[in-house]
Motif scaffolding. Structure first.
Motif, PDB file in Angstrom:
ATOM      1  N   GLY A   1       9.230  13.195   9.826  1.00 22.49           N
ATOM      2  CA  GLY A   1      10.016  12.522   8.794  1.00 22.49           C
ATOM      3  C   GLY A   1       9.178  11.612   7.922  1.00 22.49           C
ATOM      4  N   THR A   2       9.774  10.494   7.500  1.00 25.97           N
ATOM      5  CA  THR A   2       9.098   9.554   6.603  1.00 25.97           C
ATOM      6  C   THR A   2       9.358   8.127   7.074  1.00 25.97           C
ATOM      7  N   ILE A   3       8.314   7.316   7.088  1.00 24.60           N
ATOM      8  CA  ILE A   3       8.458   5.879   7.329  1.00 24.60           C
ATOM      9  C   ILE A   3       8.328   5.190   5.977  1.00 24.60           C
ATOM     10  N   SER A   4       9.405   4.605   5.508  1.00 22.37           N
ATOM     11  CA  SER A   4       9.431   4.047   4.151  1.00 22.37           C
ATOM     12  C   SER A   4       8.932   2.609   4.117  1.00 22.37           C
ATOM     13  N   ASP A   5       8.359   2.258   2.971  1.00 17.76           N
ATOM     14  CA  ASP A   5       8.072   0.857   2.622  1.00 17.76           C
ATOM     15  C   ASP A   5       7.169   0.149   3.630  1.00 17.76           C
ATOM     16  N   ILE A   6       6.042   0.785   3.939  1.00 14.82           N
ATOM     17  CA  ILE A   6       5.018   0.101   4.720  1.00 14.82           C
ATOM     18  C   ILE A   6       4.209  -0.773   3.761  1.00 14.82           C
ATOM     19  N   ALA A   7       4.061  -2.035   4.075  1.00 15.06           N
ATOM     20  CA  ALA A   7       3.289  -2.960   3.243  1.00 15.06           C
ATOM     21  C   ALA A   7       2.117  -3.492   4.061  1.00 15.06           C
TER      22      ALA A   7
ATOM     23  N   ASP B   1      -0.988  16.727   7.351  1.00 12.34           N
ATOM     24  CA  ASP B   1       0.198  16.558   8.188  1.00 12.34           C
ATOM     25  C   ASP B   1       0.739  15.128   8.091  1.00 12.34           C
ATOM     26  N   TYR B   2      -0.156  14.190   7.860  1.00 13.79           N
ATOM     27  CA  TYR B   2       0.208  12.781   7.681  1.00 13.79           C
ATOM     28  C   TYR B   2      -0.410  12.319   6.363  1.00 13.79           C
ATOM     29  N   HIS B   3       0.397  11.786   5.459  1.00 16.96           N
ATOM     30  CA  HIS B   3      -0.134  11.317   4.176  1.00 16.96           C
ATOM     31  C   HIS B   3       0.809  10.293   3.561  1.00 16.96           C
ATOM     32  N   ALA B   4       0.359   9.675   2.484  1.00 13.32           N
ATOM     33  CA  ALA B   4       1.151   8.647   1.808  1.00 13.32           C
ATOM     34  C   ALA B   4       1.863   9.224   0.604  1.00 13.32           C
ATOM     35  N   GLU B   5       3.030   8.684   0.335  1.00 12.48           N
ATOM     36  CA  GLU B   5       3.746   8.935  -0.913  1.00 12.48           C
ATOM     37  C   GLU B   5       4.184   7.589  -1.481  1.00 12.48           C
ATOM     38  N   LYS B   6       4.451   7.586  -2.782  1.00  7.65           N
ATOM     39  CA  LYS B   6       4.927   6.389  -3.484  1.00  7.65           C
ATOM     40  C   LYS B   6       3.987   5.204  -3.247  1.00  7.65           C
ATOM     41  N   LEU B   7       2.694   5.483  -3.292  1.00  8.16           N
ATOM     42  CA  LEU B   7       1.711   4.418  -3.136  1.00  8.16           C
ATOM     43  C   LEU B   7       1.723   3.528  -4.377  1.00  8.16           C
ATOM     44  N   ARG B   8       1.866   2.232  -4.170  1.00 11.77           N
ATOM     45  CA  ARG B   8       1.913   1.309  -5.303  1.00 11.77           C
ATOM     46  C   ARG B   8       1.260  -0.017  -4.912  1.00 11.77           C
ATOM     47  N   ILE B   9       0.847  -0.746  -5.938  1.00 17.13           N
ATOM     48  CA  ILE B   9       0.265  -2.072  -5.754  1.00 17.13           C
ATOM     49  C   ILE B   9       1.228  -3.083  -6.349  1.00 17.13           C
TER      50      ILE B   9
ATOM     51  N   PHE C   1      -0.853  -3.425  -1.151  1.00 19.81           N
ATOM     52  CA  PHE C   1      -0.667  -1.972  -1.149  1.00 19.81           C
ATOM     53  C   PHE C   1       0.561  -1.628  -0.305  1.00 19.81           C
ATOM     54  N   SER C   2       1.507  -0.917  -0.904  1.00 16.66           N
ATOM     55  CA  SER C   2       2.705  -0.455  -0.208  1.00 16.66           C
ATOM     56  C   SER C   2       2.815   1.060  -0.367  1.00 16.66           C
ATOM     57  N   PHE C   3       3.419   1.719   0.632  1.00 11.27           N
ATOM     58  CA  PHE C   3       3.515   3.173   0.579  1.00 11.27           C
ATOM     59  C   PHE C   3       4.554   3.662   1.586  1.00 11.27           C
ATOM     60  N   ASP C   4       4.947   4.924   1.437  1.00 14.87           N
ATOM     61  CA  ASP C   4       5.751   5.630   2.423  1.00 14.87           C
ATOM     62  C   ASP C   4       4.831   6.564   3.196  1.00 14.87           C
TER      63      ASP C   4
ATOM     64  N   ALA D   1      -8.797  -1.986  -8.633  1.00 10.77           N
ATOM     65  CA  ALA D   1      -7.380  -1.634  -8.759  1.00 10.77           C
ATOM     66  C   ALA D   1      -6.490  -2.854  -8.549  1.00 10.77           C
ATOM     67  N   LEU D   2      -6.899  -3.737  -7.641  1.00 12.86           N
ATOM     68  CA  LEU D   2      -6.126  -4.945  -7.374  1.00 12.86           C
ATOM     69  C   LEU D   2      -6.206  -5.938  -8.525  1.00 12.86           C
ATOM     70  N   TYR D   3      -7.379  -6.033  -9.138  1.00  7.34           N
ATOM     71  CA  TYR D   3      -7.612  -7.053 -10.164  1.00  7.34           C
ATOM     72  C   TYR D   3      -8.212  -6.414 -11.421  1.00  7.34           C
ATOM     73  N   PRO D   4      -7.436  -5.569 -12.090  1.00 15.24           N
ATOM     74  CA  PRO D   4      -7.981  -4.810 -13.225  1.00 15.24           C
ATOM     75  C   PRO D   4      -8.380  -5.672 -14.419  1.00 15.24           C
ATOM     76  N   ASP D   5      -7.856  -6.879 -14.500  1.00 16.96           N
ATOM     77  CA  ASP D   5      -8.131  -7.720 -15.665  1.00 16.96           C
ATOM     78  C   ASP D   5      -9.232  -8.744 -15.421  1.00 16.96           C
ATOM     79  N   ARG D   6      -9.853  -8.699 -14.275  1.00 21.05           N
ATOM     80  CA  ARG D   6     -10.907  -9.667 -13.961  1.00 21.05           C
ATOM     81  C   ARG D   6     -12.279  -8.995 -13.986  1.00 21.05           C
ATOM     82  N   THR D   7     -13.281  -9.749 -14.359  1.00 18.74           N
ATOM     83  CA  THR D   7     -14.663  -9.273 -14.333  1.00 18.74           C
ATOM     84  C   THR D   7     -15.178  -9.319 -12.899  1.00 18.74           C
ATOM     85  N   LEU D   8     -15.673  -8.200 -12.424  1.00 19.38           N
ATOM     86  CA  LEU D   8     -16.076  -8.060 -11.024  1.00 19.38           C
ATOM     87  C   LEU D   8     -17.589  -8.240 -10.879  1.00 19.38           C
TER      88      LEU D   8
END
Length: 470
Positions: free
Chosen positions: A282-288, A260-268, A273-276, A362-369
């Motif tokens: 309805g929809t709450i857009s551009d939550i950061a 019933d409640y979920h995210a769309e357009k999830l992006r980094i 992390f930002s999402f709708d 996901a935040l730092y894909p190019d770094r050695t963790l």
């Protein structure tokens, strides 16, 4: 039992995060408060600065005389971690004092208000603090008893404004399943984030954990806000949990991608992390979110669902989530520069460790963790060694500490080796704390995380210094 017959409150284990919140509530409401804890910490220092008499030895004579000599006016609140052989516990039990567990007293306090209970084997501290922040930011009169120190408020306790009718006040409570404590609560709105196997030293089997959560959601009561007619209580349940048939409340589902409640357009974007947010209206857009993590997006969805149910506007939800700065030891940045990043997290269950490490990668894909992990409890290590090994294998390098025992005695044959042998990371080492500091000094990892619920956070200042050559 009612609280108004007491004038004094004495805490056995006052330095615990939940106990300290109760202590502050009693002080603010005019009670005399004192307590014992095993060790001095920054939290007990803060309580002492607020006027509470605290000592750190098992010594009956150090209980204030005013408390000792008036057992009929003194309430004793104790944590289950205090052994029954504790000298003060024995004295108080044998001399006519009223003893109550923290959870019992919390239930009495919260029961005077409309309660939002946030339960789950992981995610409840962040989610409950998010709910409290949204409500406070939106001007809703609320109190909160939380399981962590919020960065927005610098405390684990929020006090409500005075109200003629406490039913007009919302009380946000982190509902802890440990020792079945949450069964003292009768929430009006309830969130359940997860029901994974945990605390098997208490429950014995996963089925008993599930039974306990079933009992919790069966206690949801109708919601009364102000002068409005009572409405059915609501359970906000993570999609996929099997609790819908265990409650008379309305049931709503949520998750990262469905419900019933979920995210769309999830992006980094720029390590954010930002999402709708899609919800029934309805929809709450551009939550950061200022705090990163796929799991924290999901926590934010649950918190927003409760706030919307309580009448907070979509715009106010967006604004509040955008200013939420997290909880100490939950995806907390300790150092963030071009050369080095140090993040600390309280994760102590395989699912939590996996969610945290996936988000970092996901935040730092190019770094050695590089991950430093401190197992918490012998029993949890025994029960979930394979799961911990699988989760930690997400890191490129693992530095594994010995088990932090907390309340437990050693279990024969249970060491961190049970985890270590099955870790599949490119590099792995078992280390002492001193060895870890030497490794960090010489190798200077570019992306370092500390993970665990023990005392691993005591290394953070020195790790930061070693990474920055201070």
């Amino acid at each position: 039992m009612t609280l108004d017959r007491f004038q004094y409150v004495y805490f056995l284990g006052i330095g615990g995060i939940g106990m300290s919140a109760l202590a502050r509530w009693f002080v603010i409401n005019g009670y005399g408060v004192a307590g014992y804890d095993r060790t001095s910490t920054a939290l007990t220092d803060a309580l002492q600065a607020e006027g509470m008499a605290i000592h750190f030895e098992e010594a009956v004579e150090q209980i204030p005389a005013t408390f000792r000599h008036q057992p009929d006016k003194t309430l004793i609140i104790y944590t289950p971690a205090v052994p029954k052989t504790h000298k003060e516990y024995v004295y108080l039990t044998e001399n006519g004092f009223t003893l109550q567990k923290r959870s019992q007293v919390l239930g009495l306090i919260a029961g005077q208000m409309n309660t939002v209970g946030v339960a789950g084997t992981h995610g409840k501290t962040t989610t409950s603090s998010m709910v409290a922040h949204i409500l406070r930011d939106a001007g809703v009169n609320c109190a909160a008893f939380l399981g962590g120190i919020t960065n927005n408020y610098g405390t684990n306790f929020l006090l409500n404004e005075p109200a003629d009718d406490l039913r007009s006040v919302v009380c946000v409570v982190e509902a802890d399943e440990f020792d079945r404590s949450f069964l003292t609560l009768h929430p009006h709105l309830a969130i359940v984030t997860s029901t994974d196997a945990d605390h098997l030293d208490i429950y014995g089997a996963h089925e008993a954990v599930l039974d306990s959560f079933s009992a919790y959601v069966s206690q949801i009561e109708p919601l009364q806000v102000g002068s409005s007619p009572a409405q059915p209580g609501v359970l906000f349940m993570k999609k996929g949990l099997s609790l819908a048939d265990k409650t008379q409340a309305d049931v709503r589902t949520y998750s990262l991608n469905e419900g019933d409640y979920h995210a769309e357009k999830l992006r980094i974007e720029n390590a954010t992390f930002s999402f709708d947010l899609v919800y029934p209206g309805g929809t709450i857009s551009d939550i950061a979110l200022l705090i990163p993590g796929f799991h924290n997006v999901e926590n934010a969805i649950a918190a927003a669902a409760v706030a919307l149910e309580l009448g907070v506007s979509p715009a106010a939800v967006r604004n509040a989530l955008g200013s939420y700065r997290g909880v100490k030891r939950r995806f907390e940045y300790i150092l963030k520069t071009d050369k080095a990043i140090l993040i600390d997290d309280y994760a102590h269950h395989p699912a939590e460790v996996e969610a945290f490490l996936q988000s970092v990668k996901a935040l730092y894909p190019d770094r050695t963790l590089t991950a430093i992990f401190q197992p918490h409890l012998f029993s949890r290590t025994r029960d979930f060694a394979e799961g911990f090994a699988n989760s930690l294998s997400l890191a490129d390098e693992v530095l594994l500490l010995d088990i932090y025992p907390a309340r437990e005695s050693p279990i024969e044959g249970v060491t961190s080796e049970l985890i270590f042998r099955d870790i599949r990371a490119k590099n792995k080492r078992q280390c002492t704390k001193d060895e870890i500091l030497a490794i960090i000094s010489s190798e200077k990892p570019e992306l370092l995380v500390t993970v665990g619920a023990g005392d691993i956070d005591q290394l953070l200042t020195e790790l930061k210094n070693r990474l920055t050559d201070q």
